[in-house]
Design an enzyme around this catalytic site. Structure first.
Site, PDB file in Angstrom:
ATOM      1  N   HIS A 149       1.744   4.768  -2.720  1.00 36.17           N
ATOM      2  CA  HIS A 149       1.927   6.220  -2.505  1.00 36.17           C
ATOM      3  C   HIS A 149       3.301   6.659  -2.999  1.00 36.17           C
ATOM      4  CE1 HIS A 149      -1.724   6.492  -0.254  1.00 36.17           C
ATOM      5  NE2 HIS A 149      -1.285   5.915   0.829  1.00 36.17           N
ATOM      6  N   HIS A 167      -5.132   7.770  -2.053  1.00 30.09           N
ATOM      7  CA  HIS A 167      -6.048   6.736  -1.551  1.00 30.09           C
ATOM      8  C   HIS A 167      -7.211   6.529  -2.515  1.00 30.09           C
ATOM      9  CE1 HIS A 167      -4.313   7.246   2.697  1.00 30.09           C
ATOM     10  NE2 HIS A 167      -3.954   6.062   2.213  1.00 30.09           N
ATOM     11  N   HIS A 217       0.847  -1.204   0.000  1.00 28.06           N
ATOM     12  CA  HIS A 217       0.000   0.000   0.000  1.00 28.06           C
ATOM     13  C   HIS A 217       0.879   1.250   0.000  1.00 28.06           C
ATOM     14  CE1 HIS A 217      -3.472   2.582   1.327  1.00 28.06           C
ATOM     15  NE2 HIS A 217      -2.477   3.284   1.847  1.00 28.06           N
ATOM     16  N   GLU A 218       1.840   1.297   0.911  1.00 26.13           N
ATOM     17  CA  GLU A 218       2.681   2.508   1.029  1.00 26.13           C
ATOM     18  C   GLU A 218       3.472   2.763  -0.247  1.00 26.13           C
ATOM     19  OE1 GLU A 218       0.901   3.256   4.460  1.00 26.13           O
ATOM     20  OE2 GLU A 218       2.130   4.572   3.214  1.00 26.13           O
TER      21      GLU A 218
END
Lengths: 83, 371
Positions: free
Chosen positions: B123, B129, B119-120
């Site tokens: 980014h 998101h 997930h990170e």
């Protein structure tokens, strides 16, 4: 008993503070100690609606148990890039 | 999906990462593997190449830190924020920080490092998101088995908007990528439906919709964001009003919920309902409040279970068609609400009146989902 997820028995005030901190960190709620009480309240309502809309919750602008339940779930932070 | 303002992305396709320190929660080799796998999730569907370096400054610097750690975005102790990452840019851009106050693991306990890292890194590569609860880039953590993990279509469309597809496998992953069920899909079919203390819950794949009588819209969540222990694609569910429990069935196992809490001592075998030995899966179940019986649907037959006596009533199974004419002989899901029974079969929902013993309306399966 309601169905909604059982949340730790925090007081209403603690939940409100938690929500303010959450919205400050993630939705740029300006500092919660501003002078103008009404303006602060309006901003809180708008930021709550923004968060509720993102998560597909009922957009009420009030801190209901569904909204608080989502706020209490572990999640990804958003670093303060502006700073 | 979302990107950062200006669709920030790396101007080059070859990037580097460096792990500056390691969490003591896991063997160092497992941390390395989780991080490497997490990058591979994204390089598989883009032209990006991301290599590890062991000294100097990498594009993506990875560290495990607690509390105030010098970037004006302090962590908050156990729970709450698990990690954060900066959007692509020089300097701190791409850098990824994990909150060492969390417990990171390679399994389902604590927080799975691979899932949080993947997930990170979304980014760190330029994605914001997503509000798709099935997307990796959804902000709330929910455990999925890393062995079967795959990016959702939403994630892939986002990252390929920024970098394009992987030139070696231009379209492979997208058709296979799982899509989050859409409540307004006219062809929607369901796995299971139940009431829960006045709410209704509609299960589909690894998601469920929650409908409260006081609220117009439905909320969609992943099952594991509420109950990490529960499987996806459940078969059936019903609410026992006597016991104030919701039973959820998958295969030959059954779980019980008290409100939103999983009951201790579950899963148990469905044989506890006195079903014949050969039955290893049920299709649907409902609680007939009128008769105080649980109706359990298997294929084109159904059983009546007496909760008080804890056994199947005599004279069962019976054929569904003979007792519920007009609902089509086999059901995906069933629920009783306000004295009416609802039988779900494919994209249709049959509203059945128990007293007059007939179908009174044929509606769309997503009738209750507020489309």
């Amino acid at each position: 008993a309601y169905a909604v997820p059982v949340l730790p028995d925090n007081t209403e005030e603690e939940n409100a503070e938690f929500a303010q901190e959450y919205l400050r960190k993630l939705y740029n709620l300006t500092s919660s100690s501003g002078s103008n009480f009404r303006r602060r309240g309006n901003e809180m309502t708008e930021k709550l609606k923004e968060m509720q809309k993102f998560f597909g919750l009922q957009v009420t602008g009030t801190l209901d148990s569904s909204t608080l339940g989502v706020m209490k779930k572990s999640r990804c932070g958003v670093p303060d890039v502006a700073h | 999906y979302s990107t950062f303002p200006g669709a920030l992305k790396w101007k080059k396709n070859s990037l580097t990462y460096r792990i500056e320190n390691y969490t003591p929660d896991m063997p160092q080799a497992d941390v390395e593997k989780a991080i490497e796998k997490a990058f591979a999730v994204w390089t598989k569907v883009t032209p990006l190449k991301i290599a590890q370096i062991y000294s100097g400054t990498a594009d993506i610097m990875i560290s495990f830190v607690t509390g105030v750690h010098g970037d004006n975005s302090p962590f908050d102790g156990p729970g709450g924020f698990l990690a954060h990452a900066f959007a692509p840019s020089d300097g701190i851009g791409g850098d990824t920080h994990f909150d060492e106050d969390e417990t990171f693991t390679s399994g389902s306990a604590g927080y799975n490092l691979f899932l949080v890292a993947a997930h990170e890194f979304g980014h760190a590569l330029g994605l914001g998101h997503s509000n798709d609860p099935g997307a990796l880039m959804y902000p709330i953590y929910s455990y999925v088995n890393p062995g079967t993990f795959s990016l959702s279509q939403d994630d892939i469309q986002g990252i390929q908007y920024l970098y394009g597809p992987n030139s070696n496998a231009p379209n492979d992953p997208v058709p296979d990528a799982p899509k989050t069920p859409n409540a307004c899909d006219p062809n929607l079919s369901l796995n299971a439906v139940t009431t829960l203390r006045g709410e209704m819950m509609f299960f589909k794949d690894r998601f469920f919709w929650r409908k409260s009588p006081y609220v117009a819209n439905v909320e969609q969540y992943t099952i594991t964001s509420f109950w990490p222990e529960l499987p996806d694609n459940i078969d059936a569910a019903y609410e026992s009003r006597e016991r104030d429990l919701v039973y959820l069935f998958k295969g030959n196992q059954v779980w019980a919920l008290f409100g939103y809490d999983i009951q201790q001592g579950y899963p148990q075998s469905i044989q506890k309902f006195g079903l014949p030995a050969g039955i290893n899966k049920i299709d649907a179940a409902l609680y007939d409040e009128n008769a105080g019986k649980v109706l359990i649907f298997v294929g084109n037959k159904y059983y009546s279970y007496d909760e008080a006596r804890r056994r199947i009533d005599k004279g069962y199974p019976k054929s569904i068609e003979s007792s519920f004419p007009g609902i089509g002989g086999k059901v995906d899901a069933a629920v009783e609400d306000n004295g009416l029974m609802y039988f779900f079969s494919g994209s249709r929902m049959f509203e059945y009146n128990i007293m007059s013993k007939r179908v009174i309306r044929v509606l769309a399966t997503n009738y209750f989902l507020g489309c």
